[in-house]
Enzyme design. Structure first.
Site, short mmCIF file in Angstrom:
data_model
loop_
_atom_site.label_atom_id
_atom_site.label_comp_id
_atom_site.label_asym_id
_atom_site.label_seq_id
_atom_site.Cartn_x
_atom_site.Cartn_y
_atom_site.Cartn_z
CD GLU A 215 -1.03 -1.48 3.69
OE1 GLU A 215 0.13 -1.38 4.12
OE2 GLU A 215 -1.63 -2.55 3.56
CE LYS A 352 -1.99 -8.99 6.82
NZ LYS A 352 -1.70 -9.29 5.40
#
Length: 444
Positions: A215, A352
């Site tokens: 990430e 999400k």
């Protein structure tokens, strides 16, 4: 009325080189929209089914079955329908075309959440274009949200856990520029702290310690979780933002929870003697010591996805000053959110879209969370694409917070850059969540 003319899916690749699903939607009036779905590494066992091919191709991670489900089942069934009817289309796909359920609701086991979501996202973009409004405005209208708010970015600048090859058990150490005046300034603060952090890590651990994880955060080979917090504190000080930039953590504790109900802080060590195994209560006390020593405002997945009891204890003890975020615990599932609200298990939702598999169900989970007085953090996945849908989602639902990685790697910056564009487009109407990130708007 403009109607759906065609829907086509293809296999593309995510930021980890794994296949994922992309969908194109063509509308009768010439409008075109495209969306791609992400994929997680530390996935909750209660997430809706991500359909993978298995076998040897792509090490089992191919998505040709999901692509085929869009091209042969979902696509043809949606031709002629109204792209602005998001709820109707999502419910049609989830309830009728797929129809699979388990104890937590619609699980998408027949067609795959990745197939359904790719269509759901693309249709949402098409609906916005047909209405001739920005995507964030279309999403706000779908949810009944009247006040748009730009989120506080939570930059994941130190990676551990399942996202990095170091020995750090806890997965994400984040910085949140809550003291910024607007999103543009928040980006400036985040980037400056990130660069100071790089220099601090390089000086202390050498050049190779500044290699980045999935990430975009650094993955220094440290084992002490407290050392991660110390590095952040130092970088924030060096950047001159003490008090303006605060800290968040995503522990992803399910990744190191054992069958013996202990948490192993040394789970990545091959010659592990079990000396760092601790109980849920001991882990809870460790978090409390972190909170007393560092400016921590958010702790995500502090315990295993089935450890409702210890979650509730931590929330009762420090939930006023720190948000306790459910990710693997809740998997953006309205039924699990309802249970957690009733049992006071946590006090914030990690949103999400690919955990639940449709825009409509995601909006439902957010509205429930906000009505309960919870915070909401919109989130990417560790396997991302260049798709920017979640940036518009965060603004449209006024979640107040977004985490989509470090200010590094294009698939992460794509979202942050889209938020900069949205803030510019809103002009004097733009509101930045700032210190009100846990409750940026009244429930809608």
């Amino acid at each position: 009325m403009a109607t759906i003319k065609s829907i086509k899916a293809r296999q593309i690749f995510d930021s980890r080189g794994n296949p994922t699903v992309e969908v194109d939607v063509h509308i009768s009036n010439g409008v075109f929209a495209r969306a791609a779905v992400p994929s997680g590494a530390s996935t909750g066992i209660y997430e809706a089914l991500e359909l993978r091919d298995g076998g040897s191709d792509y090490l089992g991670k191919g998505v040709s079955k999901a692509v085929n489900n869009v091209n042969s089942i979902i696509g043809p069934a949606l031709v002629g329908k109204d792209p602005t009817d998001q709820t109707g289309l999502d419910n049609f796909m989830v309830h009728q075309l797929d129809g699979t359920q388990n104890e937590w609701g619609w699980c998408k086991e027949k067609l795959g959440a990745n197939a359904i979501l790719a269509v759901s996202l693309a249709v949402c973009k098409a609906g916005a274009a047909v209405r001739n409004v920005p995507l964030y405005k279309h999403i706000a209208d779908l949810a009944g949200n009247k006040k748009l708010v730009l989120p506080v970015p939570a930059f994941n600048v130190i990676n551990g856990g399942s996202h990095a090859g170091n020995k750090l058990a806890m997965q994400e150490f984040m910085i949140l520029p809550v003291g910024a005046a607007n999103f543009k300034e928040a980006m400036k603060m985040g980037c400056e702290v990130y660069h100071h952090l790089k220099a601090v890590i390089k000086k202390k651990y050498g050049q190779d310690a500044t290699n980045v994880g999935d990430e975009g955060g650094f993955a220094p080979n440290i084992q002490e979780n407290k050392e991660g917090l110390e590095l952040l504190k130092t970088a924030i000080e060096k950047a001159g933002y003490t008090g303006k930039v605060v800290i968040g953590m995503d522990v992803a504790a399910s990744e190191f929870y054992g069958k013996d109900k202990s948490y192993d802080l040394n789970f990545k060590e091959e010659s592990n003697d079990g000396s760092q195994k601790i109980s849920g209560d001991q882990l809870k006390d460790l978090y409390k010591s972190f909170v007393s020593e560092y400016p921590i405002v958010s702790i995500e997945d502090p315990f295993d996805q089935d450890d409702w009891e210890t979650y509730a204890k931590l929330t009762a003890e420090i939930g006023e000053q720190v948000q306790i975020v459910g990710d693997d615990l809740l998997v953006t599932n309205p039924k699990r959110v309802a249970k957690a609200i009733a049992e006071k298990t946590c006090n914030a939702l990690l949103l999400k879209v690919n955990q639940i598999g449709s825009v409509t169900e995601s909006i439902e989970a957010v509205k429930m969370s906000k009505k309960a007085g919870w915070g909401v953090m919109t989130s990417h996945r560790s396997g991302e694409t260049e798709d920017t849908f979640i940036a518009d989602l965060a603004v449209g639902l006024s979640t107040g917070q977004i985490k989509t990685g470090a200010p590094c790697r294009s698939e992460r910056l794509a979202k942050y850059n889209q938020l900069l564009r949205i803030e510019e487009e809103l002009g004097s109407e733009a509101v930045y969540a700032g210190a009100s990130f846990r409750k940026p708007v009244e429930p809608y």
